[in-house]
Design an enzyme around this catalytic site. Structure first.
Site, PDB file in Angstrom:
ATOM      1  CG  LEU A   1      -1.924  -1.215   1.198  1.00  0.00           C
ATOM      2  CD1 LEU A   1      -2.827  -1.165   2.409  1.00  0.00           C
ATOM      3  CD2 LEU A   1      -2.729  -1.304  -0.088  1.00  0.00           C
ATOM      4  CB  CYS A   2       4.461   1.953  -0.067  1.00  0.00           C
ATOM      5  SG  CYS A   2       4.860   1.761   1.661  1.00  0.00           S
ATOM      6  CG  HIS A   3       1.113   6.625  -2.305  1.00  0.00           C
ATOM      7  ND1 HIS A   3       0.763   6.517  -0.973  1.00  0.00           N
ATOM      8  CD2 HIS A   3      -0.029   6.901  -2.972  1.00  0.00           C
ATOM      9  CE1 HIS A   3      -0.537   6.710  -0.846  1.00  0.00           C
ATOM     10  NE2 HIS A   3      -1.045   6.948  -2.041  1.00  0.00           N
TER      11      HIS A   3
ATOM     12  CG  MET B   1       6.209   2.827   5.146  1.00  0.00           C
ATOM     13  SD  MET B   1       6.441   1.955   6.715  1.00  0.00           S
ATOM     14  CE  MET B   1       6.933   0.339   6.155  1.00  0.00           C
ATOM     15  CD  GLU B   2       9.032   5.358   0.815  1.00  0.00           C
ATOM     16  OE1 GLU B   2       8.168   4.948   0.020  1.00  0.00           O
ATOM     17  OE2 GLU B   2       8.725   5.883   1.919  1.00  0.00           O
TER      18      GLU B   2
ATOM     19  CG  ASP C   1      23.101 -12.598   1.054  1.00  0.00           C
ATOM     20  OD1 ASP C   1      22.862 -13.826   1.105  1.00  0.00           O
ATOM     21  OD2 ASP C   1      23.529 -12.035   0.026  1.00  0.00           O
TER      22      ASP C   1
END
Length: 159
Positions: free
Chosen positions: A75-77, A113-114, A128
């Site tokens: 739901l992120c733009h 969020m970014e 990793d």
């Protein structure tokens, strides 16, 4: 208490309509940690890791991840980021790496969020690259440190 913005009256998830919002300069900072054995951290710090420069790779991965947040979190733009910065610091006394990310734009929705995605993916990249030497590394905490701009104003984690 605030309401969830991504859920409609029927309880269905939707992407928020930001078309009527004013564009403002928005910035967010986040951090993540990777805890590891002293020997693993020393391989990174000394540049002796067999896979190459762990910090450089994690930095680029974090930057790329910030640009792809909209593709990872449903739901992120999609955002036109004007700045993404990822800094990594070895804290040898505590056997951990601290990652701090900064994302910025002039737009209609925030970049929290970014910033969180950038820090998280940088941490995952360190894991990793080092998992062949140590599998029991721990990632966390990951958190938002600060955000500015937008209707909700300024937020900063208390020290």
């Amino acid at each position: 208490m605030s309401q969830f913005t991504h859920i409609n009256a029927s309880g269905e998830a939707n992407m928020v309509d930001v078309s009527a919002k004013a564009e403002t300069v928005r910035e967010a900072r986040a951090e993540a940690f990777v805890h590891m054995a002293p020997e693993t951290l020393q391989l990174i710090v000394s540049g002796q890791h067999h896979k190459g420069d762990v910090f450089a790779t994690a930095r680029i991965a974090g930057i790329q991840a910030a640009k792809k947040t909209w593709d990872l979190i449903p739901l992120c733009h999609p955002l036109l980021l004007s700045k993404v910065e990822v800094q990594l610091q070895a804290i040898e006394a505590e056997n951990k790496v601290r990652i701090e990310s900064v994302c910025k734009l002039a737009g209609k929705t925030g970049v929290e969020m970014e910033a969180l995605t950038a820090a998280s993916v940088a941490a995952l990249t360190i894991y990793d690259m080092c998992k062949a030497v140590q599998k029991d590394m721990v990632i966390g905490p990951v958190r938002l440190l600060e955000k500015t701009g937008g209707k909700s104003g300024h937020f900063k984690v208390e020290a």
